[in-house]
Write a protein that holds these residues in place. Structure first.
Motif, short mmCIF file in Angstrom:
data_model
loop_
_atom_site.label_atom_id
_atom_site.label_comp_id
_atom_site.label_asym_id
_atom_site.label_seq_id
_atom_site.Cartn_x
_atom_site.Cartn_y
_atom_site.Cartn_z
N LEU A 13 0.83 -1.21 0.00
CA LEU A 13 0.00 0.00 0.00
C LEU A 13 0.87 1.25 0.00
O LEU A 13 0.58 2.21 -0.73
CB LEU A 13 -0.92 0.02 1.23
N GLY A 14 1.89 1.26 0.82
CA GLY A 14 2.76 2.42 0.89
C GLY A 14 3.53 2.64 -0.40
O GLY A 14 3.80 3.78 -0.78
N ALA A 15 3.88 1.57 -1.09
CA ALA A 15 4.69 1.71 -2.30
C ALA A 15 3.86 2.04 -3.53
O ALA A 15 4.29 2.83 -4.37
CB ALA A 15 5.48 0.42 -2.53
N PHE A 16 2.68 1.44 -3.63
CA PHE A 16 1.93 1.54 -4.88
C PHE A 16 0.68 2.40 -4.81
O PHE A 16 0.22 2.91 -5.83
CB PHE A 16 1.53 0.15 -5.37
N ARG A 17 0.09 2.58 -3.62
CA ARG A 17 -1.18 3.30 -3.55
C ARG A 17 -0.98 4.76 -3.18
O ARG A 17 -1.61 5.63 -3.76
CB ARG A 17 -2.08 2.59 -2.53
N TYR A 18 -0.17 5.04 -2.19
CA TYR A 18 -0.01 6.39 -1.68
C TYR A 18 1.32 6.97 -2.13
O TYR A 18 2.36 6.39 -1.90
CB TYR A 18 -0.11 6.41 -0.15
N ASP A 19 1.27 8.12 -2.75
CA ASP A 19 2.48 8.76 -3.28
C ASP A 19 3.03 9.85 -2.37
O ASP A 19 4.10 10.36 -2.61
CB ASP A 19 2.19 9.37 -4.65
N ASP A 20 2.29 10.22 -1.34
CA ASP A 20 2.73 11.31 -0.47
C ASP A 20 3.35 10.73 0.81
O ASP A 20 3.82 9.60 0.83
CB ASP A 20 1.57 12.25 -0.16
N VAL A 21 3.35 11.51 1.85
CA VAL A 21 4.00 11.12 3.10
C VAL A 21 3.30 9.92 3.74
O VAL A 21 3.94 9.14 4.45
CB VAL A 21 4.03 12.33 4.06
N ALA A 22 2.01 9.74 3.47
CA ALA A 22 1.29 8.61 4.06
C ALA A 22 1.89 7.28 3.62
O ALA A 22 1.85 6.30 4.37
CB ALA A 22 -0.19 8.68 3.67
N GLY A 23 2.45 7.22 2.43
CA GLY A 23 3.08 5.99 1.95
C GLY A 23 4.25 5.58 2.82
O GLY A 23 4.46 4.39 3.08
N TRP A 24 5.03 6.57 3.27
CA TRP A 24 6.15 6.25 4.16
C TRP A 24 5.64 5.70 5.49
O TRP A 24 6.24 4.80 6.06
CB TRP A 24 6.99 7.50 4.41
N GLY A 25 4.52 6.22 5.97
CA GLY A 25 3.93 5.72 7.22
C GLY A 25 3.46 4.29 7.09
O GLY A 25 3.69 3.47 7.97
N PHE A 26 2.77 3.99 5.97
CA PHE A 26 2.32 2.62 5.74
C PHE A 26 3.51 1.67 5.66
O PHE A 26 3.48 0.57 6.23
CB PHE A 26 1.50 2.53 4.45
#
Length: 60
Positions: free
Chosen positions: A26-39
């Motif tokens: 999810l962090g790598a492919f779905r979210y491109d902003d800072v939330a991806g780093w959190g996931f």
């Protein structure tokens, strides 16, 4: 099928590895902003807890 402590820890380890992979994906492919780093960070945390569960097998 009897579920002893080692079987429960094995199931918990495999489920946590699956959830960790899903969170990292999810962090790598779905979210491109800072939330991806959190996931991705939470996914790595799941891997760490799964590693501890795996290390506890046979010792409890």
């Amino acid at each position: 099928m009897s579920m002893n402590k080692n079987t429960v820890l094995a199931w918990a380890t495999s489920i946590m590895i699956f959830v960790g992979l899903a969170l990292i994906a999810l962090g790598a492919f779905r979210y491109d902003d800072v939330a991806g780093w959190g996931f991705a960070a939470v996914g790595v945390g799941f891997f760490a807890i799964a590693w501890v569960f795996n290390a506890l097998k046979g010792r409890m």
